[in-house]
Scaffold this motif. Structure first.
Motif, PDB file in Angstrom:
ATOM      1  N   ASP A  21       0.818  -1.218   0.000  1.00  0.00           N
ATOM      2  CA  ASP A  21       0.000   0.000   0.000  1.00  0.00           C
ATOM      3  C   ASP A  21       0.849   1.264   0.000  1.00  0.00           C
ATOM      4  N   LEU A  22       2.158   1.125  -0.129  1.00  0.00           N
ATOM      5  CA  LEU A  22       3.044   2.278  -0.006  1.00  0.00           C
ATOM      6  C   LEU A  22       2.674   3.396  -0.975  1.00  0.00           C
ATOM      7  N   VAL A  23       2.450   3.078  -2.226  1.00  0.00           N
ATOM      8  CA  VAL A  23       2.134   4.116  -3.218  1.00  0.00           C
ATOM      9  C   VAL A  23       0.809   4.788  -2.884  1.00  0.00           C
ATOM     10  N   ALA A  26       1.420   7.201  -0.112  1.00  0.00           N
ATOM     11  CA  ALA A  26       2.103   8.388  -0.623  1.00  0.00           C
ATOM     12  C   ALA A  26       1.142   9.266  -1.412  1.00  0.00           C
ATOM     13  N   ASP A  27       0.247   8.642  -2.161  1.00  0.00           N
ATOM     14  CA  ASP A  27      -0.772   9.412  -2.901  1.00  0.00           C
ATOM     15  C   ASP A  27      -1.659  10.188  -1.936  1.00  0.00           C
ATOM     16  N   LEU A  28      -1.990   9.569  -0.810  1.00  0.00           N
ATOM     17  CA  LEU A  28      -2.832  10.234   0.184  1.00  0.00           C
ATOM     18  C   LEU A  28      -2.111  11.447   0.775  1.00  0.00           C
ATOM     19  N   CYS A  29      -0.811  11.297   1.034  1.00  0.00           N
ATOM     20  CA  CYS A  29      -0.015  12.436   1.504  1.00  0.00           C
ATOM     21  C   CYS A  29      -0.068  13.579   0.490  1.00  0.00           C
ATOM     22  N   GLU A  30       0.154  13.233  -0.757  1.00  0.00           N
ATOM     23  CA  GLU A  30       0.174  14.241  -1.819  1.00  0.00           C
ATOM     24  C   GLU A  30      -1.191  14.925  -1.945  1.00  0.00           C
ATOM     25  N   ASP A  31      -2.255  14.159  -1.768  1.00  0.00           N
ATOM     26  CA  ASP A  31      -3.607  14.706  -1.841  1.00  0.00           C
ATOM     27  C   ASP A  31      -3.826  15.790  -0.785  1.00  0.00           C
ATOM     28  N   GLU A  57     -14.906   4.546  -4.076  1.00  0.00           N
ATOM     29  CA  GLU A  57     -14.924   4.904  -5.493  1.00  0.00           C
ATOM     30  C   GLU A  57     -13.698   4.370  -6.235  1.00  0.00           C
ATOM     31  N   GLY A  58     -12.868   3.597  -5.529  1.00  0.00           N
ATOM     32  CA  GLY A  58     -11.702   2.995  -6.156  1.00  0.00           C
ATOM     33  C   GLY A  58     -10.556   3.947  -6.377  1.00  0.00           C
ATOM     34  N   LYS A  59     -10.532   5.046  -5.642  1.00  0.00           N
ATOM     35  CA  LYS A  59      -9.480   6.053  -5.795  1.00  0.00           C
ATOM     36  C   LYS A  59      -8.458   5.960  -4.674  1.00  0.00           C
ATOM     37  N   GLY A  60      -7.946   4.774  -4.436  1.00  0.00           N
ATOM     38  CA  GLY A  60      -6.921   4.610  -3.418  1.00  0.00           C
ATOM     39  C   GLY A  60      -7.494   4.546  -2.023  1.00  0.00           C
ATOM     40  N   LEU A  61      -6.875   5.278  -1.103  1.00  0.00           N
ATOM     41  CA  LEU A  61      -7.279   5.254   0.292  1.00  0.00           C
ATOM     42  C   LEU A  61      -8.133   6.465   0.641  1.00  0.00           C
ATOM     43  N   ALA A  75       2.806   3.130  22.644  1.00  0.00           N
ATOM     44  CA  ALA A  75       2.698   3.017  21.189  1.00  0.00           C
ATOM     45  C   ALA A  75       2.547   4.430  20.645  1.00  0.00           C
ATOM     46  N   ALA A  76       3.160   4.677  19.495  1.00  0.00           N
ATOM     47  CA  ALA A  76       3.122   6.004  18.881  1.00  0.00           C
ATOM     48  C   ALA A  76       2.198   5.978  17.678  1.00  0.00           C
ATOM     49  N   LEU A  77       1.322   6.980  17.596  1.00  0.00           N
ATOM     50  CA  LEU A  77       0.391   7.106  16.473  1.00  0.00           C
ATOM     51  C   LEU A  77       0.870   8.206  15.533  1.00  0.00           C
ATOM     52  N   GLY A  78       0.615   8.000  14.249  1.00  0.00           N
ATOM     53  CA  GLY A  78       0.984   9.034  13.285  1.00  0.00           C
ATOM     54  C   GLY A  78       0.361   8.789  11.935  1.00  0.00           C
ATOM     55  N   MET A  79       0.622   9.739  11.035  1.00  0.00           N
ATOM     56  CA  MET A  79       0.139   9.681   9.658  1.00  0.00           C
ATOM     57  C   MET A  79      -1.377   9.517   9.591  1.00  0.00           C
ATOM     58  N   LEU A  80      -2.089  10.204  10.497  1.00  0.00           N
ATOM     59  CA  LEU A  80      -3.553  10.236  10.399  1.00  0.00           C
ATOM     60  C   LEU A  80      -3.915  11.197   9.272  1.00  0.00           C
ATOM     61  N   LEU A  81      -4.365  10.641   8.173  1.00  0.00           N
ATOM     62  CA  LEU A  81      -4.682  11.421   6.982  1.00  0.00           C
ATOM     63  C   LEU A  81      -6.040  11.017   6.433  1.00  0.00           C
ATOM     64  N   VAL A  82      -6.796  12.000   5.989  1.00  0.00           N
ATOM     65  CA  VAL A  82      -8.082  11.757   5.326  1.00  0.00           C
ATOM     66  C   VAL A  82      -8.051  12.476   3.989  1.00  0.00           C
ATOM     67  N   ALA A  83      -8.422  11.783   2.933  1.00  0.00           N
ATOM     68  CA  ALA A  83      -8.438  12.401   1.608  1.00  0.00           C
ATOM     69  C   ALA A  83      -9.280  13.671   1.632  1.00  0.00           C
TER      70      ALA A  83
END
Length: 289
Positions: A21-23, A26-31, A57-61, A75-83
């Motif tokens: 799921d790496l790409v 990364a797409d979600l970050c860019e979004d 809709e099939g557009k990644g995450l 435990a450390a939490l991070g990279m909480l991202l929403v399109a």
């Protein structure tokens, strides 16, 4: 254009993310206007546990979050991202509630942006401190303490690094440190006549070298480690320094770096991070949200 949720939030399926799921991550970050940082995602998805919600809709995450476990104590939490197309519809809260439930009684920590802090407070997190970002080129530093030696790390240093790291962070992070040689471009250790007294790494991110972890006996040791890393790269440095270390932050400014944004260090289920904060200057990676 914003998209409406296809079903009630409570019914959004959560799944474990894998290195495949790496790409998409990364797409979600860019979004969201973040650097893609595939290098960092590679580490997080192998050393931690990633959670994601697929876009129907099939557009990644639709959303992501990563939990890096350091055993039962933290435990450390991070990279909480929403399109962006699903923002402000409760997806982040839904994902965080699920991740908190998955974590059970394990205390949690995270670095929060100003935008994310109110949500985390509503979910039971409290502000413990601040991290100050610094960026730029470090001017050459000629003054070095004769009481210590700073040199590139070797494989023989790993055991001593793990012992020092466990003492300073209060948790066993062997699974992180064993990945550090492949992840970082440069690693430096500092030692006196008796023992290892500090170590630091610099890893690539968006045209910079990020300094972290940065663990040192005192400010002078931290300065020597960072100066050695700066000499090894032509890229600007970036780091997120525990704001309590004001002497080091003053030195960064005097040496040509600029102060940037701050993030809140927050915890849930624990009132203080384990370990020794006086020797903990910067984490490995700050994955804010």
């Amino acid at each position: 254009m914003p998209s409406s949720l296809p079903r009630p939030i409570a019914e959004l399926p959560l799944r474990r993310l894998t290195p495949e799921d790496l790409v998409a991550c990364a797409d979600l970050c860019e979004d969201r206007g973040w650097p893609r940082d595939e290098h960092r995602w590679g580490l997080l998805l192998t050393a931690g546990t990633g959670y994601g919600v697929d876009d129907p809709e099939g557009k990644g995450l639709m959303a992501s979050c990563v939990v890096t476990s350091y055993g039962p104590r933290l435990a450390a939490l991070g990279m909480l991202l929403v399109a962006e197309r699903y923002a402000r519809q409760g997806v982040a809260r839904h994902l965080m509630n699920r991740v908190i439930a998955e974590s059970g009684d394990t205390p949690l920590s995270l670095y929060a942006t100003a935008a994310g802090q109110p949500l985390y407070e509503q979910l039971g997190f409290s502000v413990l401190g601040r991290a100050q970002r610094v960026t730029g080129f470090l001017r050459p530093i000629a003054d070095r303490s004769a009481a210590m030696t700073v040199r590139p790390a070797t494989g023989e240093d790993l055991r001593a690094m793990v012992r020092l790291d466990s003492d300073v962070f209060g948790t066993d992070r062997t699974h992180i440190l064993t990945r550090l040689p492949a992840y970082a471009d440069h690693i430096r250790v500092a030692h006196d006549e008796k023992q290892l007294i500090g170590y630091a790494a610099a890893w690539p991110s968006n045209g910079t070298h990020v300094v972290g972890p940065l663990i040192a006996r005192d400010t002078a040791t931290a300065q020597a480690l960072v100066a050695s890393l700066a000499e090894a790269t032509d890229l600007p440095l970036r780091s997120d320094i525990d704001a309590r270390h004001t002497e080091l932050l003053d030195w960064f400014e005097e040496s040509g770096l600029q102060l940037g944004s701050t993030t809140a260090v927050m915890t849930r289920g624990i009132s203080e991070l384990p370990g020794d904060s006086t020797r903990r200057y910067a984490p490995l990676t700050v994955a804010t949200g």
